[in-house]
Motif scaffolding. Sequence first.
Motif, mmCIF file in Angstrom:
data_model
loop_
_atom_site.group_PDB
_atom_site.id
_atom_site.type_symbol
_atom_site.label_atom_id
_atom_site.label_comp_id
_atom_site.label_asym_id
_atom_site.label_seq_id
_atom_site.Cartn_x
_atom_site.Cartn_y
_atom_site.Cartn_z
ATOM 1 N N MET A 1 1.634 -0.448 66.242
ATOM 2 C CA MET A 1 0.823 0.033 65.119
ATOM 3 C C MET A 1 -0.894 -0.393 64.480
ATOM 4 O O MET A 1 -1.017 -1.175 64.613
ATOM 5 N N ASP A 2 -1.147 -0.154 65.148
ATOM 6 C CA ASP A 2 -3.433 -0.664 65.038
ATOM 7 C C ASP A 2 -3.297 -0.516 62.931
ATOM 8 O O ASP A 2 -2.494 0.541 62.485
ATOM 9 N N GLU A 3 -4.247 -1.246 62.300
ATOM 10 C CA GLU A 3 -4.442 -0.676 60.414
ATOM 11 C C GLU A 3 -4.706 -0.108 60.334
ATOM 12 O O GLU A 3 -3.975 0.629 59.053
ATOM 13 N N LYS A 4 -5.544 0.761 61.338
ATOM 14 C CA LYS A 4 -5.868 2.585 60.978
ATOM 15 C C LYS A 4 -3.790 3.216 60.567
ATOM 16 O O LYS A 4 -4.435 4.494 59.470
ATOM 17 N N GLU A 5 -3.403 3.410 61.817
ATOM 18 C CA GLU A 5 -2.341 3.857 61.446
ATOM 19 C C GLU A 5 -1.640 3.891 60.765
ATOM 20 O O GLU A 5 -0.921 4.411 60.329
ATOM 21 N N LEU A 6 -1.222 2.440 61.126
ATOM 22 C CA LEU A 6 -0.163 1.654 59.260
ATOM 23 C C LEU A 6 -1.066 1.970 58.239
ATOM 24 O O LEU A 6 -0.150 2.828 57.245
ATOM 25 N N PHE A 7 -2.391 2.611 57.760
ATOM 26 C CA PHE A 7 -2.554 2.820 56.501
ATOM 27 C C PHE A 7 -2.435 4.182 56.479
ATOM 28 O O PHE A 7 -2.251 4.568 55.606
ATOM 29 N N VAL A 8 -2.887 4.779 57.478
ATOM 30 C CA VAL A 8 -2.674 6.482 57.608
ATOM 31 C C VAL A 8 -0.991 6.828 57.299
ATOM 32 O O VAL A 8 -1.552 7.545 56.106
ATOM 33 N N LYS A 9 -0.319 6.390 58.066
ATOM 34 C CA LYS A 9 1.221 6.284 57.646
ATOM 35 C C LYS A 9 1.417 6.178 55.884
ATOM 36 O O LYS A 9 2.438 6.890 55.338
ATOM 37 N N ALA A 10 1.045 4.756 55.818
ATOM 38 C CA ALA A 10 1.271 4.274 54.634
ATOM 39 C C ALA A 10 0.047 5.814 53.430
ATOM 40 O O ALA A 10 0.719 6.247 52.252
ATOM 41 N N TYR A 11 -0.354 5.798 53.452
ATOM 42 C CA TYR A 11 -1.389 7.191 52.383
ATOM 43 C C TYR A 11 -0.610 8.507 52.427
ATOM 44 O O TYR A 11 0.203 8.804 51.667
ATOM 45 N N LYS A 12 0.152 8.477 53.789
ATOM 46 C CA LYS A 12 0.737 10.407 53.794
ATOM 47 C C LYS A 12 2.347 10.122 53.685
ATOM 48 O O LYS A 12 2.519 10.898 52.372
ATOM 49 N N ALA A 13 2.733 8.795 53.440
ATOM 50 C CA ALA A 13 4.238 8.507 52.327
ATOM 51 C C ALA A 13 3.677 8.517 50.927
ATOM 52 O O ALA A 13 4.308 8.722 50.337
ATOM 53 N N MET A 14 2.395 7.427 50.445
ATOM 54 C CA MET A 14 1.935 7.377 49.062
ATOM 55 C C MET A 14 2.156 9.653 48.746
ATOM 56 O O MET A 14 2.710 9.762 47.400
ATOM 57 N N ALA A 15 0.989 10.270 49.496
ATOM 58 C CA ALA A 15 0.993 11.400 49.636
ATOM 59 C C ALA A 15 2.269 12.635 49.238
ATOM 60 O O ALA A 15 2.359 13.236 48.720
ATOM 61 N N LEU A 16 3.154 12.256 50.406
ATOM 62 C CA LEU A 16 4.274 13.061 49.863
ATOM 63 C C LEU A 16 5.286 12.479 48.720
ATOM 64 O O LEU A 16 5.607 13.468 48.152
ATOM 65 N N SER A 17 5.240 11.175 48.485
ATOM 66 C CA SER A 17 6.022 10.593 47.567
ATOM 67 C C SER A 17 5.460 11.282 46.313
ATOM 68 O O SER A 17 6.197 11.525 45.327
ATOM 69 N N ARG A 18 4.278 11.707 45.837
ATOM 70 C CA ARG A 18 3.512 11.747 45.177
ATOM 71 C C ARG A 18 3.799 13.718 44.860
ATOM 72 O O ARG A 18 4.073 13.564 43.393
ATOM 73 N N ALA A 19 3.539 14.394 45.909
ATOM 74 C CA ALA A 19 4.087 15.682 45.848
ATOM 75 C C ALA A 19 5.643 15.269 45.584
ATOM 76 O O ALA A 19 6.220 16.900 44.819
ATOM 77 N N LEU A 20 6.544 15.273 46.171
ATOM 78 C CA LEU A 20 7.891 14.400 46.001
ATOM 79 C C LEU A 20 8.078 14.998 44.463
ATOM 80 O O LEU A 20 8.867 15.283 43.661
ATOM 81 N N ASP A 21 7.685 14.165 43.500
ATOM 82 C CA ASP A 21 8.080 14.101 42.649
ATOM 83 C C ASP A 21 7.127 14.595 40.770
ATOM 84 O O ASP A 21 7.868 14.662 40.420
ATOM 85 N N ARG A 22 6.155 15.052 41.987
ATOM 86 C CA ARG A 22 5.545 16.584 40.396
ATOM 87 C C ARG A 22 6.708 17.722 40.670
ATOM 88 O O ARG A 22 7.058 18.091 39.769
ATOM 89 N N LYS A 23 7.528 17.564 42.000
ATOM 90 C CA LYS A 23 8.098 18.542 42.441
ATOM 91 C C LYS A 23 8.798 18.470 41.168
ATOM 92 O O LYS A 23 9.547 19.713 40.636
ATOM 93 N N ILE A 24 9.780 17.506 41.362
ATOM 94 C CA ILE A 24 11.168 17.017 40.813
ATOM 95 C C ILE A 24 10.879 17.645 39.574
ATOM 96 O O ILE A 24 11.704 18.210 38.622
ATOM 97 N N VAL A 25 9.827 16.264 38.845
ATOM 98 C CA VAL A 25 9.663 16.634 37.623
ATOM 99 C C VAL A 25 9.203 18.070 36.928
ATOM 100 O O VAL A 25 9.943 18.791 35.649
#
Lengths: 330, 324
Positions: A1-25
Amino acid sequence: MDEKELFVKAYKAMALSRALDRKIVMSQRQGRVGFYTPTIGQEALQIGLSMTLEKEDIIYEYYRDVPFMLHRGVPPAAIIDQVMGNSSDSEKGRQMPSHYSSKEFHFMSVQSPVAANLPPATGAAYEIKYRKKKNIVVATFGDGSTSTPDFHAAMNMAAVYDLPLVFLCENNRWAISLPIEKQTRVEIWKKAEAYGMRGIKVDGNDLFAMYEAAKKEVETVRKERKPVLIEAVSYRIGPHSTSDDPNKYRTAEITDGSEKDPLIIAEKGMIERNYLTKEEIEKIKTDSKETIDRIFDEREKIPAPKPESIFTDVYEKPNWIIEEEKGEIL
Amino acid sequence: MSSKQLNMVQAINSTLDLLMAENDSIILLGEDIGKDGGVFRVTEGLQAKFGSERVMDTPLVELGIVGMAIGMALSGLRPVPEIQFQDFIYTAFDQLVNQAAKMRYRSGGEYHVPMVLRTPYGGGIRGGLYHSQSGEAYFAHTAGLTVLSPSNPYDAKGLLISAMKYNDPVMFLEPKRLYRSIKSEVPDEKYSIPIGKASMVHEGNDMTFITYGSMVPTVMNTVTKHSIDADVIDLRTIMPYDGETILNSVKKTGKAIIVHEAPRTLGMGAEISAFLSERAVEYLSAPILRVCGPDIPFPYRLEEYYLPNEERILKAINRIQEFR
């Protein structure tokens, strides 16, 4: 995985987590979920560290580590099942929300008493050392944990036995209502020195800074087989839990979607580095929300576990006392 | 089959030696257990034989010892933490009660903690408040823990072997007063005593004694010396206690005296008494009596007033014999 892919995966997890957090709250407020400890604000520091780990590394996490779990591959459905305590929950609905467990992804089962995961983490790291394995252990905890005897015991043991263990202090600056200034007279990262351990402080709101620091420290732990304490400074954007009203004791310094929000900081960085465009970011956010909405509705239909399930797993085999009590109740 | 006359210290030591030689997952950890062999010498010579990675002299931190052992167990090892005196275990109480005991349950069976915690307990060595306590009821009250206490060298070996095969946390409480005071013939080979099964150490018809640990010899001496026609049950497993053996005996004798060193209120005697009154009341011809330690801290100079003895047991026998 190159740096770009690494960070895209990371950002996607951040966005998914935020969406999940908002949904549960939101669902908790609607009465669809009993309780929850939001993770908003701590996505960057958890995922920045997670990016540097291997599959075989073992995580002794605490109850605010949903972003970490999602990034390592735990499906959102498993988080929701736990929060619902339904019959698909691997814990069989026994623990209140936010107390996850995933053997498949090497996440230890989460307890409520803070810092109690730290002494066992030293035992897991000792096994690695004893068996001459290559993996490492990561133990996470909040700033509140640093006042406990468990923190002291684990830091000391890890240093004395030269254990391959990363202590990640997720300093969100609030132990429910007690600010960090009233918890300790010394910066957390500096405590490492007293144990003969490396300690560093990093801006935990900045995914890129966190990744760089974590990468260096994790590599060092892997190579030198000695522990490190990383203090990642962030801010608990939400309440301690859905039962808590922070307006009673503080004025919010960072809010959801504001300039200092780690998700917004990450988005700026992704655009600056040409990893993602503004449009791609918007699409990831929309997709995350849709995914979470869909999965949440789906998991909500799963029934509760069967009543007899509360009597199993106390011991490998139930004893006569439990069998008798089960017979009286069911 | 060859065997030797051993005391309890020797029996536990040789059992650990035997098991460690065939299973490199077994790790001992505790204070002064290595070079020093433990303050009671139970682990004498084991570090020299198996190395300091397997017989670990730890820093002075009970919660760290227990916590570390839990993590080892979760990673597939078979840790045997030693707490130097049971009196010092309380800083590790959260690790025991909230971590070790609940791990299997809270993870839905995904994780479990195969750990045998050894610790000397009880009085009789002039140890005062902090080297004499009998805290078994704290542990017996915790779902997820299994509590054993041998009363002689033979049982110590058989119970320890069973505990080391068990896949859940075991509290192995060693009555320190009996460490060197009695010997029994202990086979060199491995044998096991099942967890949850009591031992009928004396048989009779007039009354039933239910006891365990350090009180077994005290009760036995009294019963034999005064020719009391009694069943004497050595629980061996405190939790889960052997309800069946207790019940069958009391149905036969109609009288029960429970003897333990721990304080009377909410001790094992209270539990067994309630157990019997729930399901054997129609068989009872006398009140169920308890001969226990009083509800006071354990005294130093006058410890003989604390410990149940022949005189107090006889008093209970006399009282119970008034009922026909």
